[in-house]
Each structure stands twice: as structure tokens, then as C-alpha cells.
Design an enzyme around this catalytic site. Structure first.
Site, PDB file in Angstrom:
ATOM      1  CG  ASN A  87      -8.397  -3.654   0.603  1.00 18.12           C
ATOM      2  OD1 ASN A  87      -8.564  -3.510  -0.609  1.00 18.12           O
ATOM      3  ND2 ASN A  87      -7.233  -3.978   1.119  1.00 18.12           N
ATOM      4  CB  THR A 166      -8.957 -14.431  -7.001  1.00 19.26           C
ATOM      5  OG1 THR A 166      -9.845 -14.820  -5.957  1.00 19.26           O
ATOM      6  CG2 THR A 166      -9.764 -13.984  -8.194  1.00 19.26           C
ATOM      7  CD  GLU A 184       0.143  -4.415  -6.900  1.00 14.72           C
ATOM      8  OE1 GLU A 184       0.596  -4.918  -5.853  1.00 14.72           O
ATOM      9  OE2 GLU A 184       0.802  -3.641  -7.602  1.00 14.72           O
ATOM     10  CB  CYS A 218      -2.813  -6.106   0.475  1.00 13.45           C
ATOM     11  SG  CYS A 218      -2.375  -4.424   0.000  1.00 13.45           S
ATOM     12  CD  GLU A 398      -2.080  -1.455  -8.829  1.00 10.48           C
ATOM     13  OE1 GLU A 398      -2.379  -1.527  -7.630  1.00 10.48           O
ATOM     14  OE2 GLU A 398      -2.894  -1.579  -9.761  1.00 10.48           O
TER      15      GLU A 398
END
Ligand SMILES: NC(=O)c1ccc[n+]([C@@H]2O[C@H](COP(=O)([O-])OP(=O)(O)OC[C@H]3O[C@@H](n4cnc5c(N)ncnc54)[C@H](O)[C@@H]3O)[C@@H](O)[C@H]2O)c1
Ligand SMILES: C[N+](C)(C)CCCC=O
Length: 424
Positions: A87, A166, A184, A218, A398
């Protein structure tokens, strides 16, 4: 300081080539060129920010009895693997590479196979800026390549951006090698609109919280809780503004919503809307495919942004991450009730509140179980602020100074200034 100079030079090249990289990102992902430019700006800002921090990496000096002392050194981890989602391809790579390189690590980055292009450009720019050969590397591939990186004995850390399923696998693989991970992951974040808000700002905030990058974000605030007193007026305004969003060719200047990433994802998003209707939600606008007039775009993965009313907390559209342009509106009556409902999710990436009551704003965000909270705005990304999740949305951060912790390790050195007092 040397790392700092190289990162600054890379940031300068990105600024200089902003238009070319943004165009490539639009082709890569399908998002509007207008938004891609913002992504590129956030990316060079990230490089500049960590260039500024690179020279500040330091440990502490700790005085001990008898003149002895200790000190700590902040050292790199080694080779870090970065695995990205589709994205924000260029931005995600910069959010990982900039702190990794600032801390003295190497990085091997694997973009999503759906968006392989712009990160290659980033690697070229790093080389041009003076990053030594082999320090930032790109490998293309899908799950198998990601698994290979996670298991590789030379990889010291994994920084992953992607889905929760994942993320679980990544953590499992990292556990086998006792490797630190940054995860993340996804979200289903709440946006709480109190009746004492500045209505126009709240409407703008709700659109920002739901429709950037075709809703494939997200941290989107997709559960929009609206105090019942203003439910009708807020909903009417949100629907009116959503219907005006210009969809179509993402390379056109006035387009604000481009194409979704691929056909299976578009079908999945529309499947959620179908299911929402079956469960009793009302489609207040959008949800259908959008077919542009331009014949060459006829088979594109466009859809009309959708607002769902009559939603309840138990509906699938309210519980699961849709990752598309679908907003669910939920009425509430009291602060206590809305905080409890907002936190009733397995995710914890973000949250937002709109109110003019500053005490209420701080009280509510303090009670939200989410890593990134917004007061009277949503989905802005100052690189100075740490970003990351609670609960199933992951851990590690992050951006901000905090990310330096996740790309370095602490060595303690204990220095004896006297004689050794042996117990033997
Ligand atoms: N929290 C954040 O900062 C953030 C940002 C962007 C996207 N996301 C999340 O990402 C998801 C959408 O992205 P996606 O569809 O690319 O996610 P995904 O989990 O399908 O894939 C992410 C990356 O992992 C790789 N991968 C897939 N299976 C793997 C495996 N078994 N081992 C190693 N690597 C593997 C993919 O090739 C890709 O590069 C959403 O859930 C979204 O919320 C989170
Ligand atoms: C730049 N945004 C909009 C805050 C998105 C961050 C990355 C999440 O998908």
C-alpha cells in the site's frame, strides 16, 4: 556524521526526482498521483530525520564505587531484513531503511510482489548518494523469498509490514533464530466523533481516516463512532462529501481515488459490503464498481467509496479489516460506552477523537488501547512521531527517536579501576 551526509544526499535526490518517483509509485500501486507525491515527501523527510539522528547515537557513562565505572555502547544489529506491504511501497521501504542505515546496519528489502518498482529506484538513489555497495539490497519475490530471508542465519533482525496472519508466521520464524522483530500489522481502528466537535473538521477527519489510498491503509479509522445527537447531520455531510470524491485515472491531477491493488482484493472488499448488507447494514453510498469513461481504463479495479449505516458492533464489516474504501458508522450515547466499544477489538493500531473539550480528548485517548492516537485530525504522518501498534496490530515502532531502539543493540562495558577481589 558520514551516514548522515549520505542520507541527506539521498533525501536531496528524492526531492529532486519527486515527480518521477511519484509517477512510478502511482503506476506501481494505483493510488492517485496527488497522494503519491505526499508519500514521496514523507519518505525524504524520513531520510532527513534519521540523518539528523545518526550522529546522536550514544551510550551512557555510569559511575561505580571506587572510581570504577561502566559505559554502554549502542551498536548496530547487522543485516536487517525488511519485508514490505503493497500500500505504501516507497514509504514503507524508507521507514525501515532510514533508521536501519542511520544505526549502521545493512538492509535486504523485499517489497510485495504486487509493487516491485519504486524500491528499486530507492536502491539506485542510495547508491548514487554514496551508500556503499551491498549495504542496501532489494530482492524480489513472494512468501518463499520472505521465508528465506527470515530463516537466513546472517539476518539479525526482521522488520515486517503486512497482515496479521503473515505477521504470526514471521514471528514464528524469528523465534527459531531468536531474532528481534518489528511487526507493523493490520487494524480496525476507532474514530470517535463527539457532538461538541467542529463538525467540518470531523467530516474531513473521517474522510482522511477512511479513503486515502483507496482505503488500503493499515491505521484507517474505519469504525466511526458518532454521538447520537449529531448522527444525522454528520452522516448526511459525510455521504455528500464521499459521493464527490473524484475516482479514475490515478495519473490525472484532479483524481483523488485511484484503483485498488488487484482483482482478488477488489472482489474481497466487495464481498465484505455484500455480507454487511446481509447482516443488516445499509449502504448509504458507493460500494459498486466504478467504470471510467476512458476505454483503456475499463478493466481497472475501481470502486465507489462506500459508507455503511445501521451498523452494529457484531457485524463482520465492523470487526474485520476490510482494507478498502468502506466506512462503518456506529452511533453512541456516552463516553464510557464508546471507549469500551472502541477497545473491543483484537487490533490496536490507531484511534482518533474529535471534540472541542480538550480534557475529554486526552482522557479518551489515554483510555484507548492503541499505539497511534489522533486528536482532532487523522492519518497525518509526521516522521518525528513513533508509529506502531498494540495487541494484534504488532509491536516495535517506526519513525521517531523510538525506531533507533529497534535497529540497534546495547553493549555494556564494566571497567575495574582497582584490583580484582577474588572470592577464591
Ligand atoms: N501497521 C503498518 O504499518 C502497516 C502498513 C501497511 C500495511 N499493513 C498491513 O498489511 C496488510 C496488507 O498488506 P499485504 O497484503 O501485502 O500483506 P501480506 O501479509 O500478505 O504481505 C506482506 C509481505 O509479506 C510477504 N509474505 C507473505 N507471506 C510471507 C511469509 N510466509 N513469510 C515471509 N514473508 C511473507 C509478502 O510477499 C509481502 O511482501 C494489511 O493487513 C495492512 O493493515 C500494516
Ligand atoms: C501514511 N499513513 C496514511 C499514516 C499510512 C501509514 C502506513 C499504513 O498503512
Amino acid at each position: 556524521m558520514e551516514r548522515s551526509r549520505v542520507l541527506l544526499e539521498a533525501a536531496r535526490i528524492i526531492r529532486e526526482q519527486r515527480e518521477e518517483i511519484a509517477t512510478l509509485e502511482t503506476i506501481n500501486n494505483g493510488k492517485s498521483i496527488f497522494e503519491a507525491r505526499v508519500d514521496i515527501d514523507i519518505s525524504w523527510q524520513c531520510l532527513e530525520y534519521y540523518a539528523g539522528l545518526a550522529g546522536s547515537l550514544a551510550g551512557e557513562h555510569i559511575q561505580l564505587p571506587g572510581g570504577s565505572f561502566g559505559y554502554t555502547r549502542r551498536e548496530p544489529l547487522g543485516v536487517c531484513a525488511g519485508i514490505g506491504a503493497w500500500n505504501y511501497p516507497f514509504q514503507v521501504a524508507c521507514w525501515k531503511a532510514a533508521p536501519a542505515l542511520a544505526c549502521g546496519n545493512a538492509m535486504v528489502f523485499k517489497p510485495s510482489p504486487f509493487t516491485p518498482l519504486t524500491v528499486v529506484r530507492l536502491a539506485e538513489i542510495f547508491t548514487e548518494a554514496g551508500v556503499p555497495k551491498g549495504l542496501f539490497n532489494v530482492v524480489q519475490g513472494g512468501a518463499a523469498t520472505g521465508q528465506f530471508l527470515c530463516h537466513h542465519p546472517d539476518v539479525a533482525k526482521i522488520s515486517f509490514t503486512g497482515s496479521v496472519p503473515t505477521g504470526i508466521k514471521i514471528m514464528g520464524m524469528a523465534a527459531k533464530g531468536i531474532k528481534p522483530v518489528t511487526l507493523e500489522l493490520g487494524g480496525k481502528s476507532p474514530l470517535i466523533i463527539f457532538s461538541d466537535c467542529a463538525l467540518e473538521n470531523a467530516v474531513n477527519g473521517a474522510l482522511m481516516a477512511n479513503f486515502l489510498t483507496q482505503g488500503e491503509v493499515c491505521c484507517n479509522g474505519t469504525r466511526v463512532f458518532v454521538e447520537r445527537k449529531i448522527l444525522d447531520v454528520f452522516t448526511k455531510e459525510v455521504v455528500k462529501r464521499t459521493q464527490k470524491i473524484k475516482i479514475g485515472d490515478p495519473l490525472l491531477e484532479d483524481t483523488r481515488m485511484g484503483a485498488l491493488i488487484n482483482r482478488p482484493h477488489l472482489d474481497r472488499v466487495q464481498g465484505f459490503i455484500k455480507q454487511a448488507k446481509e447482516q443488516g447494514a445499509e449502504v448509504l453510498c458507493g460500494g459498486d464498481l466504478y467504470v471510467p469513461d476512458d476505454p483503456k481504463l475499463k478493466n481497472g479495479y475501481y470502486m465507489q467509496p462506500c459508507v455503511l449505516g445501521n451498523c452494529t458492533d457484531d457485524m463482520t464489516c465492523v470487526k474485520e479489516e476490510i482494507f478498502g474504501p468502506v466506512m462503518s458508522i456506529l452511533p453512541f450515547d456516552t463516553e464510557e460506552e464508546v471507549v469500551e466499544r472502541a477497545n473491543n477489538t483484537k487490533f490496536g493500531l490507531a484511534g482518533g477523537v474529535f471534540t472541542r473539550d480538550i480534557q475529554k480528548a486526552h482522557r479518551v485517548v489515554a483510555a484507548l488501547k492503541a499505539g497511534m492516537c489522533f486528536i482532532n485530525n487523522y492519518n497525518i504522518s509526521p516522521v518525528e512521531l513513533p508509529f506502531g501498534g498494540y495487541k494484534a496490530s504488532g509491536f516495535g515502532r517506526e519513525n521517531g527517536r523510538a525506531a533507533m531502539e529497534y535497529y540497534s543493540q546495547l553493549k555494556t562495558v564494566c571497567v575495574e579501576m582497582g584490583d580484582v577481589e577474588s572470592v577464591f
